[in-house]
Every structure is written in C-alpha cells, then in structure tokens.
Design an enzyme around this catalytic site. Structure first.
Site, short mmCIF file in Angstrom:
data_model
loop_
_atom_site.label_atom_id
_atom_site.label_comp_id
_atom_site.label_asym_id
_atom_site.label_seq_id
_atom_site.Cartn_x
_atom_site.Cartn_y
_atom_site.Cartn_z
CG ASP A 77 -1.66 1.17 1.31
OD1 ASP A 77 -1.56 2.19 0.83
OD2 ASP A 77 -2.90 1.06 2.05
CB SER A 157 -4.49 14.28 -13.95
OG SER A 157 -5.64 14.27 -14.44
CE1 TYR A 170 -7.03 11.56 -9.75
CE2 TYR A 170 -7.60 13.29 -11.54
CZ TYR A 170 -7.04 12.06 -11.02
OH TYR A 170 -6.50 11.35 -12.06
CE LYS A 174 -3.62 11.93 -10.31
NZ LYS A 174 -2.65 10.82 -10.00
P1 NAD Z 1 -7.13 2.23 -12.01
O1 NAD Z 1 -8.13 2.47 -11.03
O2 NAD Z 1 -7.22 1.19 -12.98
O3 NAD Z 1 -5.47 2.50 -11.71
C1 NAD Z 1 -5.28 3.03 -10.49
C2 NAD Z 1 -4.40 1.82 -9.64
O4 NAD Z 1 -3.83 2.22 -8.44
C3 NAD Z 1 -5.21 0.37 -9.14
O5 NAD Z 1 -4.43 -0.74 -9.74
C4 NAD Z 1 -5.20 0.69 -7.61
O6 NAD Z 1 -5.10 -0.58 -7.05
C5 NAD Z 1 -3.72 1.33 -7.26
N1 NAD Z 1 -3.79 1.83 -5.87
C6 NAD Z 1 -4.68 2.79 -5.51
N2 NAD Z 1 -4.48 3.12 -4.14
C7 NAD Z 1 -3.16 2.59 -4.07
C8 NAD Z 1 -2.47 2.48 -2.88
N3 NAD Z 1 -2.74 3.02 -1.64
N4 NAD Z 1 -1.36 1.46 -2.78
C9 NAD Z 1 -1.04 0.86 -4.11
N5 NAD Z 1 -1.82 0.86 -5.05
C10 NAD Z 1 -2.98 1.64 -5.15
O7 NAD Z 1 -6.96 3.57 -12.83
P2 NAD Z 1 -5.93 4.19 -14.22
O8 NAD Z 1 -7.18 5.15 -14.75
O9 NAD Z 1 -5.22 3.29 -14.75
O10 NAD Z 1 -5.28 5.21 -12.93
C11 NAD Z 1 -3.88 5.11 -12.90
C12 NAD Z 1 -3.21 6.55 -12.83
O11 NAD Z 1 -3.69 7.28 -13.73
C13 NAD Z 1 -3.90 7.28 -11.28
O12 NAD Z 1 -2.73 8.09 -10.75
C14 NAD Z 1 -5.11 8.13 -12.13
O13 NAD Z 1 -5.00 9.21 -11.05
C15 NAD Z 1 -4.12 8.56 -13.36
N6 NAD Z 1 -5.19 9.28 -14.46
C16 NAD Z 1 -6.10 8.50 -14.98
C17 NAD Z 1 -6.89 9.22 -15.88
C18 NAD Z 1 -7.98 8.42 -16.52
O14 NAD Z 1 -8.53 9.13 -17.47
N7 NAD Z 1 -8.00 7.04 -16.56
C19 NAD Z 1 -6.67 10.47 -16.23
C20 NAD Z 1 -5.57 10.97 -15.68
C21 NAD Z 1 -4.72 10.47 -14.65
#
Ligand code: NAD
Length: 266
Positions: A77, A157, A170, A174
């Site tokens: 974590d 982001s 959020y 970021k």
């Molecule tokens: P996602 O929810 O599939 O991935 C996030 C991952 O982080 C998950 O596997 C989750 O289990 C892990 N996680 C969360 N809290 C945790 C913790 N305390 N310890 C360990 N692991 C942890 O969604 P995603 O879209 O692939 O997100 C990945 C990153 O991209 C994130 O930082 C998110 O903010 C960023 N992001 C996503 C988008 C989008 O549109 N999907 C856009 C901009 C930024």
C-alpha cells in the site's frame, strides 16, 4: 519491430529496448499501470508489480511471462512508508537493482465540492501525493546508492492544468505532483536521475468506467483526435520518458491527452 495493439495505438515490442533494466510499476494491477507493465515486459525489462491487490498483480505477472518477459509481484500500500521501503528492498533483493520507476497508483473522488468529505480529501491526498512522494523518496535513496542514475515517472493528470467539475481535490493532488517534480528534478539531476510526470487526458480504465457513456462520447469529441485515450497511449509515453531517448527531459509534466486541453473554438 512494432506491434499493433489497438485500433489506433502502436507500441514497440523490441525485447532489447529495456534489456538489463529493472522497472518498478506502482498501481500495476489495472488500467494504465497494467498497460505500462506489459509494455516494459515486452521490451525486455524485469518488471516489479507494486499494488495492493495481489490476484490482479499475479494476473499481470502471468501475462508478462506469457510474452516471454520477467516479472515479480511486490505487494504494497503506497500510503505506508514501511511497506514502500520494504517492497523496494524486496525488488532489489530479487532483481539486483532499480533503474526505472513508474509511480502510477492513484484514486479519485468525483463529487461536487459540497459533497466531498474530509475523509475523501485525506484518502486522495494520502494516495496521490503522500504515496507518490514516498515512492520517489525511497527510489531516490536506492538509485543514489547504486550510483548509475535512473528515471522516475509519476502519473499526474490533465486535471492539474485544466479545469474539471467535481474533481477539486483530485485536481489539487495532481497539481501537487506537478510542483513536486520540478523541485525533485533539481535535487537529483546531478546524480543522473531524471524525474517527470505523464499527464493523461481521459483514458479508458476502471477509474473512468463510472462515467456515463454520453460523458465519454462528449469528452472524446472535445479532443483534437476525436477519441478518448487507451491505456497503451500512456504506456507509449511512459516507456519513452524512461528511455535514453528522453535523456535531456526532466522536471516536466507531459500532457498526453489527444489535444483535450487545447483551448479555442471547437
Ligand atoms: P485504475 O483505478 O485502474 O488504476 C489505479 C491503480 O492504483 C489501481 O490498480 C489501484 O489498485 C492502485 N492503487 C490505488 N491506491 C493504491 C494504494 N494505496 N497502494 C497501491 N496501489 C494503489 O485507474 P487508472 O486510470 O489506470 O489510473 C492510473 C493513474 O492514472 C492514477 O494515478 C490516475 O489518477 C491517473 N489518471 C487516470 C486518468 C484516466 O482518465 N483514467 C486520467 C489522468 C490520470
């Protein structure tokens, strides 16, 4: 060699590109982290999969093994400093070093400001700011000890630079990463360690699956390219930032958003 993965996304599958490199991917069990882990695995890296959900991480490890790559599951974590320190130690014990880190774990809280609770705020900041900061801290300690440089990439982001309703805390989390990366780049650059953020636009992952289909269509229409992003779109930018091809890039937050944040008339 190029491999066509989706309709619009082509990633390299050159098994020599990251040969001999050890890569840590945090948040590797799904979405963007999973895509990046698979890309590093196809391109010859030894990949350490960090996250909380062991079955998901094990599934990604199996996928990497199926394409001839090498991976290990390193549960942690990221909000827990002792867990982060221990997991980096386990990675170095198994693979011998740490060259590249993709600190991508993150959570969101999609609510109007008056509905956000202090609990939401604590959780988002603990994961997106403190968690990434903890990873960076212990990766820098390890990379400095090794003495042969490295590359660190965090996931920021489009929300950090643009404005989006219901994403106040959020976006703030970021934005903190965008500020942090500039400061840390100055601290570690002389050790040959680069640090950058990748700043995705809206990407088709579990995080955005809560959005109503009409919102996804509208977001896609707002981009210059006319579509939302796929995880592989981000994996391509992350592998480039990790590679010697980006050897003079540090302290930057690189938008990979299909032109979503371009202002002006549509
Ligand atoms: P996602 O929810 O599939 O991935 C996030 C991952 O982080 C998950 O596997 C989750 O289990 C892990 N996680 C969360 N809290 C945790 C913790 N305390 N310890 C360990 N692991 C942890 O969604 P995603 O879209 O692939 O997100 C990945 C990153 O991209 C994130 O930082 C998110 O903010 C960023 N992001 C996503 C988008 C989008 O549109 N999907 C856009 C901009 C930024």
């Amino acid at each position: 060699m190029l491999v066509k993965l989706q309709d619009k996304t082509i990633l390299r599958s050159d098994p020599e590109r990251f040969a001999g490199r050890v890569v840590l991917v945090a948040g590797a069990g799904s979405g963007i982290g999973r895509a990046a882990a698979l890309a590093f695995g196809r391109q010859g890296a030894e990949v350490a999969l960090v996250g909380r959900r062991v079955p998901e991480l094990e599934a990604v490890a199996r996928e990497i093994a199926e394409t001839g790559g090498t991976a290990m599951v390193a549960p942690a974590d990221v909000t827990d400093e002792r867990a982060v320190e221990k997991t980096i130690g386990t990675v170095v014990e198994k693979f011998g070093r740490l060259d590249i880190a993709f600190n991508n774990a993150g959570i969101t809280a999609y609510k109007p400001i008056e509905d956000l609770t202090t609990d939401d705020v604590d959780q988002v900041l603990a994961t997106n700011v403190k968690g990434v900061w903890l990873l960076v801290k212990h990766e820098v300690i390890q990379m400095r000890k090794q003495g042969h440089g490295g590359s660190i990439i965090n996931t920021s982001s489009v929300a950090a630079t643009g404005g989006n309703v219901n994403l106040s805390i959020y976006a703030a989390s970021k934005g903190a990463l965008d500020a942090m990366v500039r400061a840390v780049a100055l601290e570690i650059g002389r050790d040959g360690i680069r640090i950058n953020n990748v700043s995705p636009g809206v990407i088709d992952t579990p995080m955005t699956s809560v959005l109503p289909p009409e919102a996804v269509t509208a977001i896609g229409a707002h981009t210059a390219l006319g579509r939302i992003g796929q995880p592989d779109d981000i994996a391509g930018a992350v592998t480039w930032l990790s590679s010697p091809e980006a050897s003079y890039v540090t302290g930057q937050s690189i938008l990979v958003d299909g032109g979503y944040n371009i202002g002006g008339m549509r």
